[in-house]
Design a protein around this motif. Structure first.
Motif, mmCIF file in Angstrom:
data_model
loop_
_atom_site.group_PDB
_atom_site.id
_atom_site.type_symbol
_atom_site.label_atom_id
_atom_site.label_comp_id
_atom_site.label_asym_id
_atom_site.label_seq_id
_atom_site.Cartn_x
_atom_site.Cartn_y
_atom_site.Cartn_z
ATOM 1 N N TYR A 132 -10.891 -55.655 96.051
ATOM 2 C CA TYR A 132 -10.208 -54.891 94.789
ATOM 3 C C TYR A 132 -11.225 -54.111 94.067
ATOM 4 C CZ TYR A 132 -7.642 -53.975 90.644
ATOM 5 O OH TYR A 132 -7.074 -53.155 89.825
ATOM 6 N N LEU A 133 -12.141 -54.930 93.797
ATOM 7 C CA LEU A 133 -13.456 -54.119 92.782
ATOM 8 C C LEU A 133 -13.764 -52.977 93.873
ATOM 9 C CD1 LEU A 133 -14.713 -57.240 90.906
ATOM 10 C CD2 LEU A 133 -13.303 -55.321 90.257
ATOM 11 N N ALA A 162 -5.093 -57.717 87.647
ATOM 12 C CA ALA A 162 -4.423 -56.913 88.886
ATOM 13 C C ALA A 162 -3.691 -57.994 90.045
ATOM 14 C CB ALA A 162 -5.410 -56.070 89.592
ATOM 15 N N ILE A 163 -4.802 -58.752 90.337
ATOM 16 C CA ILE A 163 -4.398 -59.775 91.326
ATOM 17 C C ILE A 163 -3.140 -60.760 90.963
ATOM 18 C CG2 ILE A 163 -5.067 -61.982 92.811
ATOM 19 C CD1 ILE A 163 -7.907 -60.348 92.682
ATOM 20 N N TYR A 187 0.181 -58.946 90.387
ATOM 21 C CA TYR A 187 0.788 -58.823 91.745
ATOM 22 C C TYR A 187 1.571 -59.950 92.054
ATOM 23 C CZ TYR A 187 1.519 -58.757 96.825
ATOM 24 O OH TYR A 187 2.173 -58.808 97.959
ATOM 25 N N VAL A 190 -10.146 -61.138 98.024
ATOM 26 C CA VAL A 190 -9.247 -60.168 97.614
ATOM 27 C C VAL A 190 -9.854 -59.640 96.403
ATOM 28 C CG1 VAL A 190 -7.091 -59.861 96.243
ATOM 29 C CG2 VAL A 190 -7.136 -61.386 98.361
ATOM 30 N N ARG A 191 -10.789 -60.307 95.259
ATOM 31 C CA ARG A 191 -11.374 -59.845 94.196
ATOM 32 C C ARG A 191 -12.319 -58.763 94.815
ATOM 33 N NH1 ARG A 191 -15.854 -60.757 90.661
ATOM 34 N NH2 ARG A 191 -15.046 -60.362 88.559
ATOM 35 N N VAL A 194 -11.553 -49.921 93.881
ATOM 36 C CA VAL A 194 -11.416 -49.323 92.562
ATOM 37 C C VAL A 194 -12.742 -48.576 92.048
ATOM 38 C CG1 VAL A 194 -10.887 -49.893 90.089
ATOM 39 C CG2 VAL A 194 -9.511 -50.958 91.794
ATOM 40 N N ARG A 195 -13.786 -49.279 92.652
ATOM 41 C CA ARG A 195 -15.255 -48.495 92.047
ATOM 42 C C ARG A 195 -15.343 -47.290 92.906
ATOM 43 N NH1 ARG A 195 -14.530 -51.590 88.876
ATOM 44 N NH2 ARG A 195 -15.568 -53.364 88.188
ATOM 45 N N TYR A 204 -10.850 -69.110 91.491
ATOM 46 C CA TYR A 204 -11.504 -68.803 92.470
ATOM 47 C C TYR A 204 -12.205 -69.693 93.592
ATOM 48 C CZ TYR A 204 -11.014 -63.988 91.185
ATOM 49 O OH TYR A 204 -10.313 -62.810 90.764
ATOM 50 N N ALA A 227 -9.932 -57.345 87.554
ATOM 51 C CA ALA A 227 -9.496 -57.711 88.932
ATOM 52 C C ALA A 227 -8.578 -58.788 88.988
ATOM 53 C CB ALA A 227 -10.571 -58.200 89.882
ATOM 54 N N VAL A 269 -3.173 -54.477 95.940
ATOM 55 C CA VAL A 269 -3.530 -55.958 96.030
ATOM 56 C C VAL A 269 -2.832 -56.504 97.492
ATOM 57 C CG1 VAL A 269 -3.189 -58.224 95.262
ATOM 58 C CG2 VAL A 269 -3.831 -56.313 93.640
ATOM 59 N N THR A 301 -1.598 -50.435 91.730
ATOM 60 C CA THR A 301 -2.255 -51.704 91.717
ATOM 61 C C THR A 301 -1.772 -52.905 92.714
ATOM 62 O OG1 THR A 301 -2.791 -51.425 89.422
ATOM 63 C CG2 THR A 301 -3.464 -53.483 90.297
#
Lengths: 167, 147
Positions: A159-160, B42-43, B46, A155-156, A163-164, B12, B39, A105, A101
């Motif tokens: 990331y998703l 995870a972020i 990190y 980034v979100r 992962v998906r 965000y 998410a 990231v 992970t």
């Protein structure tokens, strides 16, 4: 170089650095990003700035190099495939462990535009407040906040998406 | 939970302070975090690990000169002490270093004792040689005889 000296000696060069960036990049937003990037880079190495005879000339060189990097970077884009090389491809039912992970990231952050990369790192790792970053780059809090928000959302989203794709 | 949701939303938007972000990070690293925060977990996880890495290596700017002065002093002292002849007693027995004075003395005595008994053996050997001479003198009896 103390932060006060940085503010009195380096920050006033902003206009000059912006003009140089405009000449090289030909785009207001890109030029603004390059200037902020340069100032942040100079901020991080402010301790060594005194060893340069002419700090203004050095600041110009830094900005010029950042602009040239930007021109180069525009020609290449990172793809998701690069990430698949990074993690264990022998394991098809890969569970994203903590280490993976973190790798993912980091990879996504490295794919952000350089200025966003710098801002997100300064805020989320180095623990600078938005106001401080705005002061260092000689820009508005709102400009920094917008860039930070863009970076975090990106980034979100990335990331998703990755992962998906795995599931 | 609702508070966390609000914080994430503001995170965000780039509106959270460093203190709020640390709070959020703490919440996300705990147990029972809803799957929809995957998410964020995870972020921020990190970033937390990156901060940890930095805290191990980073010396604050104002402490840097103290750190370098301490390093120079340490090197100086190391050189000073390494050049001084050592005044301590030590002995190696079967490859093992012994620094206890009493033990060394006792060991030295046993070694000398061993040497003494070694000398006794020499004496006995010499006596044997002498008895050898007796045999020779006895053989002399046969001298001059014809067989």
């Amino acid at each position: 170089m103390s932060s006060e000296r940085f503010k009195t000696e380096i920050l006033p060069l902003r206009q000059q650095l912006f003009r140089l960036s405009m000449k090289l990049l030909g785009d207001v937003q890109d030029a603004e990003d390059a200037v902020q990037e340069s100032l942040l880079k100079l901020w991080h190495i402010r301790d060594t700035l005194e060893s340069y005879e002419n700090s203004a000339a050095f600041a110009t060189t830094v900005t010029k190099n950042i602009c040239l990097d930007k021109i180069k970077l525009k020609k290449q884009t990172k793809t998701i495939d690069e990430y698949f090389v990074l993690i264990d491809s022998d394991n098809p039912q890969l569970q994203l462990e903590r280490q993976d992970t973190n790798k993912l990231v980091r990879f996504i952050i490295q794919g952000l535009p350089p200025l966003q990369q710098q801002i997100i790192t300064m805020k989320d790792v180095d623990e600078y407040e938005t106001e401080e970053i705005a002061e260092i780059t000689g820009t508005t809090i709102e400009a920094i906040r917008t860039n930070l928000s863009r970076a975090r959302k990106k980034v979100r989203e990335e990331y998703l998406r990755i992962v998906r794709n795995y599931e | 939970m609702q508070e966390a949701e609000k914080l994430i939303e503001r995170y965000y938007e780039g509106e959270t302070s460093v203190a709020e972000e640390n709070l959020l990070c703490e919440y996300l690293s705990g147990k029972n975090v809803p799957a929809r925060f995957e998410a964020e977990k995870a972020i921020l996880g990190y970033f937390a690990s990156e901060k940890k890495k930095k805290s191990v290596w980073l010396i604050p700017n104002n402490l840097k000169w103290i750190a370098s002065a301490a390093a120079v002093a340490a090197i100086f002292l190391a050189i000073l002490f390494s050049n001084q002849p050592s005044a301590t007693s030590y002995a190696y027995v079967d490859g093992k270093k012994i620094t206890d004075k009493d033990k060394i003395f006792a060991l030295a005595q046993t070694t000398v004792g061993n040497l003494m008994s070694g000398m006794n053996e020499v004496e006995i050997g010499l006596e044997n040689i002498q008895s050898g001479q007796t045999i020779e003198s006895q053989l002399d009896v046969f001298a001059g005889m014809e067989f």
